[in-house]
Scaffold this motif. Sequence first.
Motif, PDB file in Angstrom:
ATOM      1  N   GLN A   1       0.811  -1.155   0.072  1.00 11.73           N
ATOM      2  CA  GLN A   1      -0.056   0.124   0.018  1.00 11.73           C
ATOM      3  C   GLN A   1       0.773   1.004   0.020  1.00 11.73           C
ATOM      4  O   GLN A   1       2.025   1.055   0.433  1.00 11.73           O
ATOM      5  N   LEU A   2       0.354   2.320  -0.431  1.00 11.51           N
ATOM      6  CA  LEU A   2       0.974   3.498  -0.639  1.00 11.51           C
ATOM      7  C   LEU A   2       0.621   4.379   0.324  1.00 11.51           C
ATOM      8  O   LEU A   2      -0.335   4.752   0.639  1.00 11.51           O
ATOM      9  N   ASN A   3       1.830   5.055   1.369  1.00  9.57           N
ATOM     10  CA  ASN A   3       1.523   5.825   2.480  1.00  9.57           C
ATOM     11  C   ASN A   3       1.106   7.355   1.820  1.00  9.57           C
ATOM     12  O   ASN A   3       1.663   7.637   0.585  1.00  9.57           O
ATOM     13  N   PRO A   4       0.478   8.139   2.644  1.00  7.06           N
ATOM     14  CA  PRO A   4       0.343   9.618   2.060  1.00  7.06           C
ATOM     15  C   PRO A   4       1.636  10.251   1.690  1.00  7.06           C
ATOM     16  O   PRO A   4       1.407  11.238   0.747  1.00  7.06           O
ATOM     17  N   ASP A   5       2.719   9.867   2.191  1.00 11.48           N
ATOM     18  CA  ASP A   5       3.867  10.547   1.954  1.00 11.48           C
ATOM     19  C   ASP A   5       4.754  10.072   0.496  1.00 11.48           C
ATOM     20  O   ASP A   5       5.781  10.424   0.291  1.00 11.48           O
ATOM     21  N   GLY A   6       4.106   9.047  -0.208  1.00 15.37           N
ATOM     22  CA  GLY A   6       4.551   8.386  -1.172  1.00 15.37           C
ATOM     23  C   GLY A   6       5.545   7.015  -0.923  1.00 15.37           C
ATOM     24  O   GLY A   6       5.745   6.507  -2.129  1.00 15.37           O
ATOM     25  N   SER A   7       5.729   6.573   0.392  1.00 14.84           N
ATOM     26  CA  SER A   7       6.292   5.647   0.615  1.00 14.84           C
ATOM     27  C   SER A   7       5.640   4.370   0.493  1.00 14.84           C
ATOM     28  O   SER A   7       4.382   4.381   0.716  1.00 14.84           O
ATOM     29  N   LEU A   8       6.297   3.365   0.298  1.00 16.21           N
ATOM     30  CA  LEU A   8       5.449   1.894   0.067  1.00 16.21           C
ATOM     31  C   LEU A   8       5.399   1.293   1.638  1.00 16.21           C
ATOM     32  O   LEU A   8       6.597   1.283   2.227  1.00 16.21           O
ATOM     33  N   ILE A   9       4.393   0.540   1.955  1.00 13.34           N
ATOM     34  CA  ILE A   9       4.483  -0.164   3.248  1.00 13.34           C
ATOM     35  C   ILE A   9       3.645  -1.494   3.036  1.00 13.34           C
ATOM     36  O   ILE A   9       2.890  -1.575   1.938  1.00 13.34           O
ATOM     37  N   SER A  10       4.081  -2.344   3.780  1.00 13.26           N
ATOM     38  CA  SER A  10       3.508  -3.716   3.412  1.00 13.26           C
ATOM     39  C   SER A  10       2.590  -3.990   4.639  1.00 13.26           C
ATOM     40  O   SER A  10       2.726  -4.178   5.973  1.00 13.26           O
ATOM     41  N   ARG A  11       1.476  -4.492   4.332  1.00 13.08           N
ATOM     42  CA  ARG A  11       0.343  -5.048   5.449  1.00 13.08           C
ATOM     43  C   ARG A  11      -0.066  -6.328   5.203  1.00 13.08           C
ATOM     44  O   ARG A  11       0.020  -6.848   3.940  1.00 13.08           O
TER      45      ARG A  11
ATOM     46  N   SER B   1      -0.944 -11.393  -9.391  1.00 14.90           N
ATOM     47  CA  SER B   1       0.136 -12.115 -10.174  1.00 14.90           C
ATOM     48  C   SER B   1       1.460 -11.772  -9.479  1.00 14.90           C
ATOM     49  O   SER B   1       2.285 -12.734  -8.958  1.00 14.90           O
ATOM     50  N   ALA B   2       1.773 -10.748  -9.531  1.00 14.21           N
ATOM     51  CA  ALA B   2       3.137 -10.303  -9.008  1.00 14.21           C
ATOM     52  C   ALA B   2       3.277 -10.564  -7.407  1.00 14.21           C
ATOM     53  O   ALA B   2       4.323 -10.833  -6.721  1.00 14.21           O
ATOM     54  N   SER B   3       2.185 -10.260  -6.572  1.00 16.86           N
ATOM     55  CA  SER B   3       2.004 -10.169  -5.282  1.00 16.86           C
ATOM     56  C   SER B   3       2.244 -11.830  -4.769  1.00 16.86           C
ATOM     57  O   SER B   3       2.829 -11.961  -3.675  1.00 16.86           O
ATOM     58  N   ALA B   4       1.555 -12.482  -5.475  1.00 17.92           N
ATOM     59  CA  ALA B   4       1.470 -13.928  -5.141  1.00 17.92           C
ATOM     60  C   ALA B   4       2.435 -14.850  -5.762  1.00 17.92           C
ATOM     61  O   ALA B   4       2.834 -16.011  -5.475  1.00 17.92           O
ATOM     62  N   GLY B   5       3.446 -14.265  -6.743  1.00 19.32           N
ATOM     63  CA  GLY B   5       4.219 -14.906  -7.456  1.00 19.32           C
ATOM     64  C   GLY B   5       3.920 -15.798  -8.280  1.00 19.32           C
ATOM     65  O   GLY B   5       4.278 -17.174  -8.787  1.00 19.32           O
TER      66      GLY B   5
ATOM     67  N   ASN C   1       7.677  -1.482  -8.351  1.00 24.73           N
ATOM     68  CA  ASN C   1       8.337  -2.636  -8.459  1.00 24.73           C
ATOM     69  C   ASN C   1       8.212  -3.433  -7.260  1.00 24.73           C
ATOM     70  O   ASN C   1       8.450  -3.412  -6.305  1.00 24.73           O
ATOM     71  N   ILE C   2       7.277  -4.568  -7.620  1.00 23.75           N
ATOM     72  CA  ILE C   2       6.695  -5.692  -6.681  1.00 23.75           C
ATOM     73  C   ILE C   2       7.428  -7.039  -7.278  1.00 23.75           C
ATOM     74  O   ILE C   2       6.927  -7.303  -8.225  1.00 23.75           O
ATOM     75  N   ASN C   3       8.401  -7.552  -6.593  1.00 25.35           N
ATOM     76  CA  ASN C   3       9.067  -8.780  -6.948  1.00 25.35           C
ATOM     77  C   ASN C   3       9.582  -8.816  -8.247  1.00 25.35           C
ATOM     78  O   ASN C   3       9.501  -9.871  -9.352  1.00 25.35           O
ATOM     79  N   GLY C   4      10.041  -7.496  -8.568  1.00 22.80           N
ATOM     80  CA  GLY C   4      10.639  -7.629 -10.142  1.00 22.80           C
ATOM     81  C   GLY C   4       9.708  -7.180 -10.976  1.00 22.80           C
ATOM     82  O   GLY C   4      10.095  -7.070 -12.164  1.00 22.80           O
ATOM     83  N   ILE C   5       8.449  -6.809 -10.900  1.00 21.81           N
ATOM     84  CA  ILE C   5       7.463  -6.504 -11.782  1.00 21.81           C
ATOM     85  C   ILE C   5       6.871  -5.287 -11.588  1.00 21.81           C
ATOM     86  O   ILE C   5       6.568  -4.991 -10.390  1.00 21.81           O
ATOM     87  N   LEU C   6       6.510  -4.290 -12.470  1.00 31.99           N
ATOM     88  CA  LEU C   6       5.864  -2.976 -12.139  1.00 31.99           C
ATOM     89  C   LEU C   6       4.495  -3.192 -12.250  1.00 31.99           C
ATOM     90  O   LEU C   6       3.763  -3.409 -13.466  1.00 31.99           O
ATOM     91  N   VAL C   7       3.673  -2.935 -11.016  1.00 31.14           N
ATOM     92  CA  VAL C   7       2.262  -3.099 -10.999  1.00 31.14           C
ATOM     93  C   VAL C   7       1.700  -1.964 -10.146  1.00 31.14           C
ATOM     94  O   VAL C   7       2.504  -1.288  -9.421  1.00 31.14           O
ATOM     95  N   HIS C   8       0.290  -1.877 -10.120  1.00 32.91           N
ATOM     96  CA  HIS C   8      -0.164  -0.975  -9.147  1.00 32.91           C
ATOM     97  C   HIS C   8      -0.338  -1.489  -8.176  1.00 32.91           C
ATOM     98  O   HIS C   8      -0.495  -2.771  -7.620  1.00 32.91           O
ATOM     99  N   VAL C   9      -0.380  -0.415  -6.763  1.00 36.40           N
ATOM    100  CA  VAL C   9      -0.594  -1.025  -5.482  1.00 36.40           C
ATOM    101  C   VAL C   9      -1.914  -0.151  -4.857  1.00 36.40           C
ATOM    102  O   VAL C   9      -2.327   0.459  -5.759  1.00 36.40           O
ATOM    103  N   ILE C  10      -2.191  -0.575  -3.633  1.00 36.86           N
ATOM    104  CA  ILE C  10      -3.274   0.212  -3.002  1.00 36.86           C
ATOM    105  C   ILE C  10      -3.011   1.481  -2.675  1.00 36.86           C
ATOM    106  O   ILE C  10      -2.042   1.733  -1.948  1.00 36.86           O
ATOM    107  N   GLU C  11      -3.640   2.520  -3.026  1.00 36.92           N
ATOM    108  CA  GLU C  11      -3.708   3.848  -2.590  1.00 36.92           C
ATOM    109  C   GLU C  11      -4.983   4.536  -2.167  1.00 36.92           C
ATOM    110  O   GLU C  11      -5.778   4.819  -2.888  1.00 36.92           O
ATOM    111  N   ASN C  12      -5.402   4.411  -0.927  1.00 35.36           N
ATOM    112  CA  ASN C  12      -6.574   4.921  -0.352  1.00 35.36           C
ATOM    113  C   ASN C  12      -6.906   6.279  -0.548  1.00 35.36           C
ATOM    114  O   ASN C  12      -6.123   7.013  -0.512  1.00 35.36           O
ATOM    115  N   GLY C  13      -8.194   6.518  -1.103  1.00 37.91           N
ATOM    116  CA  GLY C  13      -8.689   7.677  -1.558  1.00 37.91           C
ATOM    117  C   GLY C  13      -8.406   8.274  -2.784  1.00 37.91           C
ATOM    118  O   GLY C  13      -8.674   9.302  -3.345  1.00 37.91           O
TER     119      GLY C  13
END
Length: 494
Positions: A37-47, A93-97, A66-78
């Motif tokens: 997920q994406l923090n409001p400050d633009g950093s990635l965090i894992s939950r 696919s990228a998150s679960a390999g 970049n998630i596991n070597g693949i460029l994909v979208h992540v969760i950005e609330n709001g």
Amino acid sequence: ELKEVQSSDANGLRSRVFELCDLWGETISQSLDTVWQLNPDGSLISRPTGKLMVGQDSNRSANKFNINGILVHVIENGSGSSWSVQSTLETISASAGLNLSLTGLPREIANVDIVETIDLTRPVSDALKSLLEPYDLVIQRAITRQGGAITEYRSVRPISSGRPIHIVWGDDARPLGDALKVKVDRPAQPAQLWIARADGWLVESTFSLVGGWDPTLEGQADDEYDKNKSSNFTTYADVYRKWVLNEDGFYTGSPYNGGPAFDLTSFFAGGVIDPQPLKLQSNLTRDGFGVPFNPIIEMSTDSGSTWSVFPKSTAILNDRAGVYLSPTTLPLTFLAAAKSGLARVRVTASLQSPVRIEIPRWHGNAFATILPPLVLDLSDRFRFQRVDSGSIHYAGITAGSLVADEVDHSNPMLDWLVQRLSRRMQSGRATLELAGAWPLLRPGDSLREVRGPGVAVDGQAQALTLFGASVLACETWFTKRQRNGRVTRLDLSF
């Protein structure tokens, strides 16, 4: 994963057995360990948990990471950005390999927004099922061996888009006949009523309310209606404060005498609806930030000629459609108007019809037998929402100055049901034996033509058409009684 290789020599024959460990089932039976997920400050965090939301709560990030070597979208609330079928598949696919290939995903499906929230706290298999089934998509797996390497290839494609394979009978006059034997099982389909069901219409409007108190308690000194000054506030707590729609008729008779019950049948215009308590919900109309308005409670001190938002604290009733004016002291102008019979209260909110949306379709042969109806609850997938002309927002929506979350999924829900019925109608099964080894055949392929002396795989005296028979499983074994000592058996559905 290649687990073991065994080689042996017996009677001058050499054999080799490959033992494979299939990790696919184990992988998709688990939920994701990490949801990025994406923090409001633009950093990635894992939950450990997360959901890919739809509609007004859509939360796809604007950029890829970049998630596991693949460029994909992540969760950005709001974010408000919608997840498409392709972006959802890429992220899962990228998150679960899973290493899914999307080259076979049709463009008209890839770019469609998903209509059902994907809960990543559930097993990955559930997420894939809820995502792929509405579009008749499947994951096709193929295992190949090149030298000492075992490779598995996984691709997402439409269930009906297998490669067309043409096979002729072994005794056909033309050369290279390959089909040896076929066994067809086409049981008579019993009749069954399929019912696609979703929540009833959610309708926004502005509702005029009536007093929900005993009129004999009116006309007391002002202090009796003050929470801190009343001699017995429990007795007077509802007077001038509790306002109801009276949709169940509870306040029609004595001692309330609140008039006839609100006509749910006329309001929803979708079949007869018996009087019953409902609950006010948020509006469908959105503010400038795209957030639905909460119920808007207004008061009038001149019998409804002019209106203003009630200036103090209020609450929505939990047991019926109504509001409660909850400040310690009611506004003096409103209290005076209420005591003289000039006060009015209205609320702009949404009500959901208790009558659910149903689309029925029959499937099967009534001369075989009739099964109990099959009810498919699609409330999480399809919605029915509109703004009534009685809403204070209706003019703004019509003029384009306001936006509301209106949707009618009647046609998509019908299409969904028809597609499921069409797939169910292809209920025949067959076993086809072919001479020789067919290493290129794989599950998902479509046999478009299996011709012979008056028989085809589907039991008709003509070549297969349309999608033909779909290969469910493919097995090759060795026998001295058949040509080249090899026979391939296909399990088919049509």
